[in-house]
Scaffold this active site. Structure first.
Site, PDB file in Angstrom:
ATOM      1  CE  LYS B  78      -3.974   1.973   2.576  1.00 15.79           C
ATOM      2  NZ  LYS B  78      -4.815   1.866   3.787  1.00 15.79           N
ATOM      3  CB  SER B 158      -8.090   3.879   2.729  1.00 13.41           C
ATOM      4  OG  SER B 158      -7.309   3.212   3.692  1.00 13.41           O
ATOM      5  CB  SER B 182      -8.737   1.370   5.802  1.00 14.23           C
ATOM      6  OG  SER B 182      -9.393   2.593   5.628  1.00 14.23           O
TER       7      SER B 182
END
Ligand SMILES: [Mg+2]
Ligand SMILES: [Zn+2]
Lengths: 99, 491, 500
Positions: B78, B158, B182
């Site tokens: 990420k 997210s 998330s």
């Protein structure tokens, strides 16, 4: 509690975000929407409750007072300014600051 | 040769050690599939040269018998994790061209264990969002589609890049972070497994901060076992993170076996929301039944403060963010919009550099901390948070785990929810309590809804209850036997 | 304490000035408060900066245990309450020398609470000044404005250096008291070894809060604790010398009285001191009303220390200036004021003790404070670099005490020790230069006889005016090249002139 135009501008300034006058009404609406929804917390009885300061319930860890190598140590001015938009002789350069 | 990208970490591990294929082959296969899937927008940046280099090292180590736990396993990272020498932007324009000179602790741990990094994954800007639509790189597209439709769906957020990349086999597993849900919500929306560990289990050092008291790194992986393997490598004490816990990391893979016999699993009645799709409720009941059939005792429990968790979150998280993101000011890195006046430079830079959702949250956060409002908002929220944490702790006096849905809906179409911020925030209604309390949670695929979209179930555990949580999740996974795959429409 | 003092006369009546101070003292430590970067002074730009201090994304603070210890030590030295539980808060504001966009400080719960110190003004007057609190916080970086016409250069070397902010109560009532407090605080910190007190390097800076009120109102404030009896205060930032503190108070008091007497009002504002003009002025960068949005720093846990740790630090505290002063009075028979001058600087006190050991304390004190300090001041020399060592000065005093030389000759020898005879033993100097006191009565009597015989008119005068004896003594001293023992000469002359 709901925000008026002046408060929206004040908050934007505190957060150092430039906003245009024409954006104030919808920003105000969005922020008030969120704050209105948050308002339900007023129902909760918090009498005598201690505020959460940390999730972690251990003693604060401490460093010994020695100078470090690597990311948490000094002696790397090139790294410090490597990503800066403007530098000179390892200084960060910014528009003139008036005191 | 079979499709290498279809394999789990476990399968890759045994295939690599049996020399059925090389790490380089696996890595190249993934790089190819990632490139082919550019339409999904999961990666913001592939680093093929790095990856192949690392894979070659792995092959040498496998050859000389010094393979490490994740040797040669290709991962997606990420883009909230700082990676040394590799651009890291947190999906924000304000971190334009930022190239950290350091490696986050979590990714260092993965490298230490021999993992190969394929590239950086898309996310909501600064991890603020539940749909991946706030990314400066544009939204990620969920590989799953409604049956008979080609509507573009959100993979959740997210960690939408992470969930998509894992679901579409663009990496073997991915790192992710969870501040309000998330990891778990995107995992649920993509039929992957996501773990949000206990706060302090994974170091936050080198992860771009969103809300310090809530942020926690964790994995998204294909199945429960892979997620356990990932967590074992990612977790650990870090003396450079004052909130990191000094506590040995168990081998989580070893915790999987043993089943749920004798476990007491709570069903919190407040998680039954009005207007929630009946399919979610049905899957939830089915999950409970499956656990019961395997010998768990299912009990209804009550968490009356549940409804306040999201409003608390939307005070605490923006407040911390408003301070954490003050460092993006155009002086030290990233974007600068010039002005002769320094404060005007700040204002312009931040207006240009931050997207709308981030700006909105920074303003909320600034407001709730400002003079005259601190007590009414921030302080009150932290008190309610304390009550919520206490309520969670006390329910775990009675039960070993809680079973809940992971998200209140299946994947939704891009743009469907982005107009009303509060509606979007409700995505995290089932996940956010664990962040407030600092306790762990896992989401795993539970089935498909009527439109063929995946739904997830969540197991929650008390602090440092990851082992019992994984044991429960593994048993549930086995019992559910979910094996659907998205059809590969993107090439 | 409630008396009115130091009244200032205005056009419309008398005023009192009230001063409180926030002193930022840099903690003596190797590394910074929350990172492992060096805390040393004088490195090249951004040389002493870690990725933590530069606020790189994802960097986190870890507190320096020694800095915590230093704060506790200082708290104990200020006779203050140590809080076993304290907390770090973030103070949020934007400024280019504040890379995080917030300063980690202690707002609601400081590590040290109330205390009090004694401040000597002169031989007679000592005041007590209350300490409100002491907290730990990070220093900011430094912006340099004169390297380019339209730009400022930012150096973060100081960013993250540990500071103790020591906040006094508004107990000072004149420029003299304010500067004496600042000076005493510096002495205490240097004794404790918690701050080097180097003001040129910015190790100690004062924010000086000044207000004026009508005569008598301060007493009301003291009785009630109600600040509304006091005037609106201004805060003059970063005053970095004892003399400047004095100037700031004088200037601000006068300015405020003038404004008020002209019917104006004082703004509660931040001001800067201009060293050149000796004036203060409003800070222009005060761009919006500050709203610091303090909240607990979520990257840190509450700061907890054990009573045992505090007790251990207490057990190892050095003797502090007040205790030392009292001991000097008791052991060496010094006046309180002389003692307070000596203890002002620990190195000076140590020097004195080395000189005074086994000798006449008063004599030692007078030599150290007058001759030696006079010399050091004149040459701007630190006591540690004194050209005359304590042992050498002691040896010189020994020569006075055993009457080998007179005090006057001793001063000559002292001069020689600084110049031609530097590094030599005073005894050898006296020997080599034949400066030994003449105690031989025969020689002295001969000289006296000679002077008496040659000066009959003076002899006649001295019969009526015994004070004229001094003239005879001077003549005999001259005759003997200053080496005569003055007491002996006196006695001989008195006897010969029949003055007894
Ligand atoms: Mg101040
Ligand atoms: Zn301060």
């Amino acid at each position: 509690m709901s925000l008026d135009d002046a408060t929206v501008k004040k908050v934007a300034n505190l957060a150092r975000i430039a906003i245009r006058d024409e954006d104030v009404p919808h920003l105000k609406e969005e922020l008030n929407g969120i704050l209105g929804w948050i308002e339900q917390l007023q129902e909760v009885d918090i009498e005598g409750v201690e505020a959460m300061t940390s999730v972690v319930e251990t003693d604060i860890p401490m460093r010994t007072d020695i100078t470090a190598d690597g990311p948490t140590g000094g002696g790397q001015p090139e790294n410090i300014v490597a990503n800066a938009p403007k530098t000179e002789d390892h200084f960060f350069v910014v528009p003139k600051v008036v005191e | 040769m079979t499709d290498l990208t279809a394999k789990t970490i476990t399968e890759l591990r045994s295939g690599l050690s049996a020399k059925e294929f090389s790490a380089e082959e696996v890595t190249k296969a993934y790089l190819q599939s990632a490139e082919d899937a550019s339409e999904l927008n999961a990666y913001v940046r592939l680093t093929p040269e790095h990856a192949v280099e690392q894979a070659k090292v792995s092959d040498r180590r496998i050859a000389d018998g010094s393979a490490r736990p994740l040797e040669g396993i290709p991962l997606g990272i990420k883009d909230l994790f700082c990676t040394k020498g590799i651009e890291t932007n947190a999906a924000s324009k304000i971190l334009k061209d930022f190239r950290p000179v350091y490696e986050s602790t979590v990714t260092s741990n993965l490298l230490r264990d021999g993992a190969v990094f394929l590239g950086k994954l898309n996310l909501d800007e600064f991890a603020m969002g539940s749909s991946n639509e706030t990314s400066a790189y544009g939204p990620v597209i969920n590989p799953w589609r409604r049956a008979g439709e080609d509507t573009k769906l959100s993979p959740g957020g997210s960690s939408g890049g992470s969930s998509t990349a894992v679901a579409a086999h663009l990496c073997a597993a991915a790192t992710a972070t969870d501040t309000g849900g998330s990891i778990r919500q995107p995992a649920a929306l993509t039929a992957t497994v996501g773990i949000k560990p206990t706060y302090g289990r994974c170091s936050r050092w080198g992860i771009v901060a969103f809300a310090s008291s809530l942020d926690q790194a964790g994995p998204i992986a294909r199945d429960v076992r892979d997620s356990a393997i990932m967590l074992t490598s990612m977790a650990g004490h870090d003396p450079e993170d004052s909130t990191s816990i000094e506590r040995p990391v168990p081998d989580y893979e070893k915790a999987l076996e043993g089943g749920v016999k004798g476990m007491k699993i709570g069903i919190p009645k407040e998680y039954r929301l009005d207007g929630m799709p009946s399919e979610i409720d049905e899957l939830w009941q089915k999950g409970a039944k499956l656990l019961e059939e395997q010998g768990a005792e299912i009990v209804e429990v009550s968490l009356p403060l549940t409804k306040y968790a999201l409003p608390v979150y939307y005070i605490v998280a923006p407040a911390e963010a408003s301070s954490n993101l003050a460092r993006y000011d155009g002086v030290k890195y990233g974007l600068r919009v010039h002005d002769d006046d320094i404060h005007e430079m700040y204002r312009k830079t931040r207006a240009e550099g931050f997207g709308r959702e981030v700006q909105r949250r920074l303003m909320i956060g600034t407001y709730v901390l400002s003079a005259g409002y601190y007590d009414a908002y921030y302080l009150r929220a932290q008190k309610v948070r304390k009550k919520i944490a206490n309520e969670m702790a006390s329910v775990f006096q009675d039960v070993d785990l809680l079973l809940t849905p992971s998200s209140p809906s299946a994947a939704f179409g891009l743009g469907e929810k982005s107009t009303d911020p509060v509606e979007m925030y409700l995505n995290d209604v089932f996940t956010v309590t664990a962040n407030l309390a600092g306790t762990p949670g896992i989401s795993l695929p539970a089935g498909l809804d009527g439109q063929g979209l995946p739904l997830g179930l969540q197991l929650l555990a008390p602090a440092f209850g990851e082992e019992q949580m994984l044991r429960g999740a593994y048993a549930l996974e086995e019992a559910i036997g979910f094996d659907a795959q998205p059809s590969k429409w993107w090439k | 304490m409630a008396e009115t003092r130091n009244l200032l006369r205005g056009e419309t009546g008398d005023w009192e000035v009230v001063i409180g101070m926030e002193v930022h003292a840099q903690v003596t430590s190797n590394s910074k408060l929350f990172s492992g970067a060096p805390a040393t002074y004088g490195a090249g730009p951004n040389e002493n900066v870690s990725l933590v201090d530069a606020a790189m994304p994802g960097m986190l603070p870890v507190i320096n245990a020694y800095c915590v210890e230093q704060a506790v030590r200082t708290g104990l030295g200020l006779n203050a309450k140590i809080n076993l539980w304290s907390r770090f808060d973030r103070k949020n504001y934007f400024y280019p020398d504040l890379p995080q966009g917030y300063q980690i400080s202690q707002y609601e719960f400081p590590i040290v609470g109330e205390g009090t110190i004694e401040v000597e003004l002169d031989a007679e007057r000592t005041i007590e000044v209350g300490i409100e609190r002491l907290h730990l916080e990070q220093d900011a970086g430094k912006s340099i404005h004169d390297l380019a016409p339209r730009e400022s250069y930012v150096d973060l070397n100081r960013s993250g250096v540990a500071l103790m902010e020591i906040v006094s109560k508004p107990h000072m009532r004149s420029a003299e008291e304010a500067s004496a407090y600042f000076s005493k605080l510096r002495t205490i910190l240097r004794y404790l070894g918690t701050c080097d007190g180097n003001m040129d390097q910015g190790s100690m800076r004062a924010d000086v809060n000044v207000s004026v009120c009508r005569a008598g109102n301060y007493a009301k404030f003291l009785e009630s604790g109600d600040f509304s009896h006091l005037g609106t205060r201004t805060e003059t930032k970063n005053v970095n010398s004892i003399r400047f503190v004095r100037q700031v108070v004088d200037y601000e008091a006068r300015r405020q009285i003038q404004v008020l007497e002209a019917g104006g009002s004082i703004d509660q504002e931040t001001r800067l001191f201009d060293v050149k003009s000796g004036e203060t002025r409003t800070m222009r960068s005060k761009e919006d009303a500050h709203d610091y949005r303090y909240f607990p720093d979520p990257d840190l846990l509450p700061l907890t220390i054990t009573q045992e740790a505090v007790d251990n630090i207490r057990a190892e505290l050095p003797e502090l200036p007040d205790a030392k002063k009292h001991r000097f009075v008791g052991v060496y028979g010094l006046s309180a004021y002389d003692a307070s001058v000596l203890v002002m600087d620990k190195d000076k006190a140590d020097y004195f003790e080395r000189v005074a050991g086994g000798r006449d304390g008063k004599l030692a004190s007078s030599w150290v404070t007058t001759e030696l300090f006079g010399l050091l001041n004149k040459t701007n020399t630190n006591i540690l670099e004194s050209p005359v060592t304590a042992d050498q000065l002691g040896a010189l005093i020994d020569l006075i005490q055993d009457q080998t030389i007179s005090g006057k000759i001793a001063k000559q020898v002292f001069e020689l020790m600084l110049t031609e005879d530097a590094g030599k033993d005073p005894k050898d100097i006296v020997e080599a230069r034949g400066l030994k006191q003449v105690t031989d009565t025969g020689a002295l009597e001969a000289a006296a006889d000679k002077i008496i015989a040659e000066n009959p008119e003076q002899v006649a005068k001295v019969k009526d005016k015994p004070k004229a004896l001094g003239w005879f003594v001077g003549q005999v001293m001259k005759e003997t090249g200053g080496k005569a023992n003055p007491q002996a000469v006196n006695a001989i002359l008195k006897q010969k002139l029949g003055l007894e």
